[in-house]
Design a protein around this motif. Structure first.
Motif, PDB file in Angstrom:
ATOM      1  N   VAL A  39       0.828  -1.208   0.000  1.00  0.00           N
ATOM      2  CA  VAL A  39       0.000   0.000   0.000  1.00  0.00           C
ATOM      3  C   VAL A  39       0.860   1.254   0.000  1.00  0.00           C
ATOM      4  CG1 VAL A  39      -1.739   1.276   1.290  1.00  0.00           C
ATOM      5  CG2 VAL A  39      -1.905  -1.190   1.126  1.00  0.00           C
ATOM      6  N   VAL A  40       1.985   1.230   0.712  1.00  0.00           N
ATOM      7  CA  VAL A  40       2.855   2.419   0.776  1.00  0.00           C
ATOM      8  C   VAL A  40       3.323   2.812  -0.615  1.00  0.00           C
ATOM      9  CG1 VAL A  40       5.025   3.317   1.690  1.00  0.00           C
ATOM     10  CG2 VAL A  40       3.587   1.850   3.111  1.00  0.00           C
ATOM     11  N   VAL A  41       3.693   1.827  -1.429  1.00  0.00           N
ATOM     12  CA  VAL A  41       4.126   2.104  -2.795  1.00  0.00           C
ATOM     13  C   VAL A  41       3.013   2.778  -3.584  1.00  0.00           C
ATOM     14  CG1 VAL A  41       4.789   1.024  -4.983  1.00  0.00           C
ATOM     15  CG2 VAL A  41       5.834   0.262  -2.861  1.00  0.00           C
ATOM     16  N   LEU A  42       1.802   2.257  -3.475  1.00  0.00           N
ATOM     17  CA  LEU A  42       0.680   2.825  -4.222  1.00  0.00           C
ATOM     18  C   LEU A  42       0.354   4.241  -3.755  1.00  0.00           C
ATOM     19  CD1 LEU A  42      -1.735  -0.250  -4.432  1.00  0.00           C
ATOM     20  CD2 LEU A  42      -0.168   0.610  -6.171  1.00  0.00           C
ATOM     21  N   VAL A  43       0.377   4.446  -2.453  1.00  0.00           N
ATOM     22  CA  VAL A  43       0.062   5.779  -1.922  1.00  0.00           C
ATOM     23  C   VAL A  43       1.106   6.798  -2.366  1.00  0.00           C
ATOM     24  CG1 VAL A  43      -0.131   7.127   0.206  1.00  0.00           C
ATOM     25  CG2 VAL A  43      -1.230   4.887   0.045  1.00  0.00           C
ATOM     26  N   LEU A  44       2.383   6.405  -2.386  1.00  0.00           N
ATOM     27  CA  LEU A  44       3.437   7.329  -2.811  1.00  0.00           C
ATOM     28  C   LEU A  44       3.304   7.706  -4.283  1.00  0.00           C
ATOM     29  CD1 LEU A  44       6.550   5.795  -0.993  1.00  0.00           C
ATOM     30  CD2 LEU A  44       5.348   7.900  -0.410  1.00  0.00           C
ATOM     31  N   LEU A  45       2.804   6.770  -5.104  1.00  0.00           N
ATOM     32  CA  LEU A  45       2.690   7.033  -6.541  1.00  0.00           C
ATOM     33  C   LEU A  45       1.353   7.672  -6.930  1.00  0.00           C
ATOM     34  CD1 LEU A  45       4.254   3.793  -8.075  1.00  0.00           C
ATOM     35  CD2 LEU A  45       5.285   6.058  -7.921  1.00  0.00           C
ATOM     36  N   MET A  46       0.385   7.641  -6.044  1.00  0.00           N
ATOM     37  CA  MET A  46      -0.948   8.137  -6.379  1.00  0.00           C
ATOM     38  C   MET A  46      -0.962   9.579  -6.894  1.00  0.00           C
ATOM     39  SD  MET A  46      -4.175   7.282  -6.520  1.00  0.00           S
ATOM     40  CE  MET A  46      -4.453   5.923  -5.397  1.00  0.00           C
ATOM     41  N   PRO A  47      -0.208  10.508  -6.281  1.00  0.00           N
ATOM     42  CA  PRO A  47      -0.265  11.902  -6.789  1.00  0.00           C
ATOM     43  C   PRO A  47       0.209  12.055  -8.237  1.00  0.00           C
ATOM     44  CG  PRO A  47       0.740  11.819  -4.596  1.00  0.00           C
ATOM     45  CD  PRO A  47       0.632  10.410  -5.077  1.00  0.00           C
ATOM     46  N   PHE A  48       0.972  11.087  -8.757  1.00  0.00           N
ATOM     47  CA  PHE A  48       1.540  11.228 -10.092  1.00  0.00           C
ATOM     48  C   PHE A  48       0.590  10.767 -11.199  1.00  0.00           C
ATOM     49  CE2 PHE A  48       5.117  10.777  -7.187  1.00  0.00           C
ATOM     50  CZ  PHE A  48       5.916  11.854  -7.547  1.00  0.00           C
ATOM     51  N   ILE A  49      -0.572  10.190 -10.853  1.00  0.00           N
ATOM     52  CA  ILE A  49      -1.461   9.680 -11.898  1.00  0.00           C
ATOM     53  C   ILE A  49      -2.429  10.741 -12.406  1.00  0.00           C
ATOM     54  CG2 ILE A  49      -1.333   7.377 -10.889  1.00  0.00           C
ATOM     55  CD1 ILE A  49      -4.267   7.771 -10.023  1.00  0.00           C
ATOM     56  N   TYR A  50      -2.522  11.867 -11.692  1.00  0.00           N
ATOM     57  CA  TYR A  50      -3.414  12.932 -12.153  1.00  0.00           C
ATOM     58  C   TYR A  50      -2.955  13.447 -13.516  1.00  0.00           C
ATOM     59  CZ  TYR A  50      -5.399  13.042  -7.454  1.00  0.00           C
ATOM     60  OH  TYR A  50      -6.034  12.708  -6.269  1.00  0.00           O
ATOM     61  N   ASN A  51      -3.910  13.705 -14.371  1.00  0.00           N
ATOM     62  CA  ASN A  51      -3.670  14.221 -15.725  1.00  0.00           C
ATOM     63  C   ASN A  51      -3.003  13.204 -16.650  1.00  0.00           C
ATOM     64  OD1 ASN A  51      -4.719  16.782 -14.960  1.00  0.00           O
ATOM     65  ND2 ASN A  51      -2.711  17.358 -14.138  1.00  0.00           N
ATOM     66  N   LEU A  52      -2.891  11.948 -16.214  1.00  0.00           N
ATOM     67  CA  LEU A  52      -2.367  10.906 -17.082  1.00  0.00           C
ATOM     68  C   LEU A  52      -3.507  10.135 -17.725  1.00  0.00           C
ATOM     69  CD1 LEU A  52       0.555   9.323 -14.980  1.00  0.00           C
ATOM     70  CD2 LEU A  52       0.757  10.876 -16.933  1.00  0.00           C
ATOM     71  N   GLU A  53      -3.244   9.590 -18.914  1.00  0.00           N
ATOM     72  CA  GLU A  53      -4.219   8.705 -19.543  1.00  0.00           C
ATOM     73  C   GLU A  53      -4.352   7.426 -18.716  1.00  0.00           C
ATOM     74  OE1 GLU A  53      -6.055   9.327 -22.208  1.00  0.00           O
ATOM     75  OE2 GLU A  53      -5.173  11.336 -22.405  1.00  0.00           O
ATOM     76  N   PRO A  54      -5.512   6.738 -18.783  1.00  0.00           N
ATOM     77  CA  PRO A  54      -5.686   5.507 -17.992  1.00  0.00           C
ATOM     78  C   PRO A  54      -4.565   4.495 -18.190  1.00  0.00           C
ATOM     79  CG  PRO A  54      -7.789   6.184 -18.927  1.00  0.00           C
ATOM     80  CD  PRO A  54      -6.752   7.106 -19.496  1.00  0.00           C
ATOM     81  N   ALA A  55      -4.132   4.293 -19.436  1.00  0.00           N
ATOM     82  CA  ALA A  55      -3.065   3.315 -19.693  1.00  0.00           C
ATOM     83  C   ALA A  55      -1.778   3.728 -18.993  1.00  0.00           C
ATOM     84  CB  ALA A  55      -2.833   3.169 -21.197  1.00  0.00           C
ATOM     85  N   GLN A  56      -1.465   5.016 -19.000  1.00  0.00           N
ATOM     86  CA  GLN A  56      -0.228   5.490 -18.389  1.00  0.00           C
ATOM     87  C   GLN A  56      -0.295   5.428 -16.867  1.00  0.00           C
ATOM     88  OE1 GLN A  56      -0.129   9.405 -20.051  1.00  0.00           O
ATOM     89  NE2 GLN A  56       0.142   8.675 -22.163  1.00  0.00           N
ATOM     90  N   GLY A  57      -1.403   5.901 -16.301  1.00  0.00           N
ATOM     91  CA  GLY A  57      -1.553   5.895 -14.849  1.00  0.00           C
ATOM     92  C   GLY A  57      -1.592   4.495 -14.272  1.00  0.00           C
ATOM     93  N   LEU A  58      -2.334   3.588 -14.919  1.00  0.00           N
ATOM     94  CA  LEU A  58      -2.431   2.215 -14.421  1.00  0.00           C
ATOM     95  C   LEU A  58      -1.118   1.463 -14.609  1.00  0.00           C
ATOM     96  CD1 LEU A  58      -6.013   1.279 -15.673  1.00  0.00           C
ATOM     97  CD2 LEU A  58      -5.299   1.805 -13.336  1.00  0.00           C
ATOM     98  N   ALA A  59      -0.395   1.770 -15.703  1.00  0.00           N
ATOM     99  CA  ALA A  59       0.910   1.128 -15.903  1.00  0.00           C
ATOM    100  C   ALA A  59       1.862   1.490 -14.773  1.00  0.00           C
ATOM    101  CB  ALA A  59       1.493   1.540 -17.252  1.00  0.00           C
ATOM    102  N   LEU A  60       1.877   2.754 -14.375  1.00  0.00           N
ATOM    103  CA  LEU A  60       2.744   3.195 -13.283  1.00  0.00           C
ATOM    104  C   LEU A  60       2.317   2.579 -11.962  1.00  0.00           C
ATOM    105  CD1 LEU A  60       4.966   5.127 -12.148  1.00  0.00           C
ATOM    106  CD2 LEU A  60       3.155   6.849 -11.908  1.00  0.00           C
ATOM    107  N   LEU A  61       1.023   2.660 -11.678  1.00  0.00           N
ATOM    108  CA  LEU A  61       0.509   2.270 -10.369  1.00  0.00           C
ATOM    109  C   LEU A  61       0.530   0.754 -10.181  1.00  0.00           C
ATOM    110  CD1 LEU A  61      -0.568   4.145  -8.129  1.00  0.00           C
ATOM    111  CD2 LEU A  61      -2.872   3.511  -8.832  1.00  0.00           C
ATOM    112  N   TRP A  62      -0.103   0.041 -11.109  1.00  0.00           N
ATOM    113  CA  TRP A  62      -0.230  -1.402 -10.917  1.00  0.00           C
ATOM    114  C   TRP A  62       1.067  -2.140 -11.250  1.00  0.00           C
ATOM    115  CZ3 TRP A  62      -3.507  -2.951  -7.727  1.00  0.00           C
ATOM    116  CH2 TRP A  62      -3.842  -4.297  -7.615  1.00  0.00           C
ATOM    117  N   GLY A  63       1.888  -1.564 -12.122  1.00  0.00           N
ATOM    118  CA  GLY A  63       3.200  -2.158 -12.365  1.00  0.00           C
ATOM    119  C   GLY A  63       4.030  -2.178 -11.103  1.00  0.00           C
ATOM    120  N   ALA A  64       3.983  -1.085 -10.329  1.00  0.00           N
ATOM    121  CA  ALA A  64       4.717  -1.035  -9.068  1.00  0.00           C
ATOM    122  C   ALA A  64       4.161  -2.049  -8.074  1.00  0.00           C
ATOM    123  CB  ALA A  64       4.635   0.376  -8.481  1.00  0.00           C
TER     124      ALA A  64
END
Length: 497
Positions: free
Chosen positions: A40-65
């Motif tokens: 969860v810590v990894v996801l919470v740290l990356l959450m602010p970076f998904i704003y203004n990203l396309e779904p494919a880009q945001g989910l790739a960053l978040l769920w890849g981690a």
């Protein structure tokens, strides 16, 4: 569905999405190496970076981690007996003894390969089960969950080597610890000693960090030297041998992955339960159960395949019902809502390409994480050869920081230290720490689902509910057979003598 799968893959193969996927995987591997800072810590740290990203880009960053965390947490468990998260606790049982025997690189490679196969298997199950999984999940209720938790506690008999009474005492202590906190029915504080900080119970991650990591550092301080006790021959201890071990035990990988997906699909159960239950079924079905806990690859393979496949299973209730299968999927739901996508039945019709994109992310992230893990295995294992005087302060500080980071509570640090002392003396006097952990994990589940089942179906629910009765029969058979086999082998040995 084929068209949606192609669309999802096409969106994910854009240069920026692939770059963010790689960044997420590397970030997840690095952070999860430190205990208490994964998941969860990894996801919470990356959450602010998904704003203004396309779904494919945001989910790739978040769920890849998040996918990378599954393997990353096993690295510290294998090398230092420090599980990166509670999901990796069973990797300590055999992974750390392998490191002590000079087979750390082999254990890391087995973990990486089984994570890859388990993750791909979980993704495939997610793909093929989408049309049929809804009615299956709806059939299972609290009575069936209770029986599954009971099966989990039944593996205690298999973990007990040496004195059976010592193993039973350790399990009983784990159950007592699980009951610390507010009674779920009456709201009465139990075993809290008047401390408000214990009203919500003893937090599991700090307890595990103390039980394994701090206890191991105390032992290393008393014993002296390094973690590695002896060097195994290079031909039998390298990463290539770990890959061969996983491929040779392909049936164990499949069984553990199936169990991991199933446990992941049950809302609120979590990967920790699947991790331990997969290890338990490996012991039950093994021809040499007495070797588990001494440092064999099968122990690492079973639990890590289950952890990786658990992620695919956890997405099933999240995407189909809008019910998070665990902490990670709950954060994912928030991310989807930020992107304007509502998980649930609507997502399965209007955003099927996003669903199938998640399948591709699981596959690609596992491939990338495994490649990095295999490439670094020989280098990482050198850390375990450092002198204790160098390693102990570093691990001690990291563990205490990790214990504090779970809830940002100093009481969790105290809990970790207390469990470290308890864990050291348990190992010294041959009490099973694995039994204690199983009692802690399963105790709260057993109590919760027993009360709910008894209220809904009466005290005889395990007989009146057909599926629950079937699970009870399975528990009896799977528990009795290994014990019977052990007795028969012992009797045969006595007759031979």
């Amino acid at each position: 569905m084929l068209h949606a799968a192609i669309m999802g893959l096409g969106a994910l193969l854009s240069p920026l999405a692939l770059l963010l996927l790689a960044v997420g995987v590397i970030f997840g591997l690095v952070v999860s190496f430190f205990p208490g800072l994964g998941g969860v810590v990894v996801l919470v740290l990356l959450m602010p970076f998904i704003y203004n990203l396309e779904p494919a880009q945001g989910l790739a960053l978040l769920w890849g981690a998040h996918v990378a965390v599954c393997f990353g947490g096993s690295q510290s468990a294998i090398l230092f007996n420090v599980p990166g998260s509670s999901k990796n606790v069973a990797a300590c049982f055999d992974g750390y003894p392998m490191t002590q025997n000079g087979e750390g690189a082999r254990a890391l490679a087995a973990s990486a390969t089984s994570s890859l196969l388990g993750g791909i298997f979980g993704a495939l199950v997610l793909l093929v089960s989408l049309p049929v999984i809804r009615p299956i999940i709806l059939v299972l209720g609290p009575a069936e969950y209770f029986m599954l938790a009971l099966w989990g506690i039944s593996v205690i008999a298999l973990f007990t080597s040496g004195s059976f009474l010592k193993g039973l005492a350790a399990a009983g202590l784990g159950l007592l610890i699980a009951f610390v906190g507010m009674d779920p029915m009456t709201g009465t504080p139990r075993f809290t000693m008047g401390l408000v900080s214990l009203w919500e119970g003893i937090t599991f991650p700090p307890a595990v960090l103390g039980m394994f990591a701090l206890a191991q550092m105390i032992e290393l301080f008393v014993r002296g030297g390094a973690i590695v006790k002896r060097q195994a021959p290079a031909a039998t201890s390298g990463p290539l041998q770990g890959i061969k071990d996983t491929l040779r035990n392909w049936s164990l990988v499949i069984r553990s992955s199936v169990l991991g997906v199933f446990i992941g699909a049950l809302p609120g159960v979590g990967g920790t339960v699947g991790n331990i239950m997969a290890y338990g079924q490996a012991v039950q079905t093994s021809k040499h159960p007495e070797k588990y806990g001494t440092g064999i690859p099968e122990g690492v393979i079973a639990c890590e395949a289950a952890v990786a496949s658990n992620e695919g299973g956890g997405l099933i209730p999240t995407l189909t019902f809008g019910i998070p299968g665990g902490e990670g999927p709950a954060i994912l739901m928030i991310a989807l809502l930020i992107m304007g996508i509502a998980p649930g039945p609507e997502m399965m019709t209007k955003h099927l390409d996003i669903v199938l994109m998640m399948v591709w992310i699981i596959v690609l992230a596992n491939v990338l994480a495994t490649g990095i893990g295999l490439g670094l295995a020989k280098r990482l294992v050198r850390i375990s050869s450092l002198p204790g005087t160098t390693l102990i302060p570093f691990v001690f500080v990291i563990c205490l920081i990790g214990a504090y980071a779970v809830n940002r509570s100093f009481s969790d640090v105290i809990i970790a230290v207390i469990f470290g002392i308890v864990g050291y003396y348990m190992k010294k006097y041959d009490y099973s720490r694995a039994n204690l952990v199983i009692g802690m994990v399963m105790g709260s589940l057993i109590e919760r689902y027993y009360h709910i089942s008894a209220r809904l179906f009466g005290d005889t629910f395990f007989v009146t509910r057909p599926i629950a009765l079937g699970l009870l029969i399975v528990i009896i058979l799977t528990t009795a057979y290994p014990l019977y086999s052990k007795h028969r082998r012992k009797k045969k040995g006595e007759l031979t003598v």
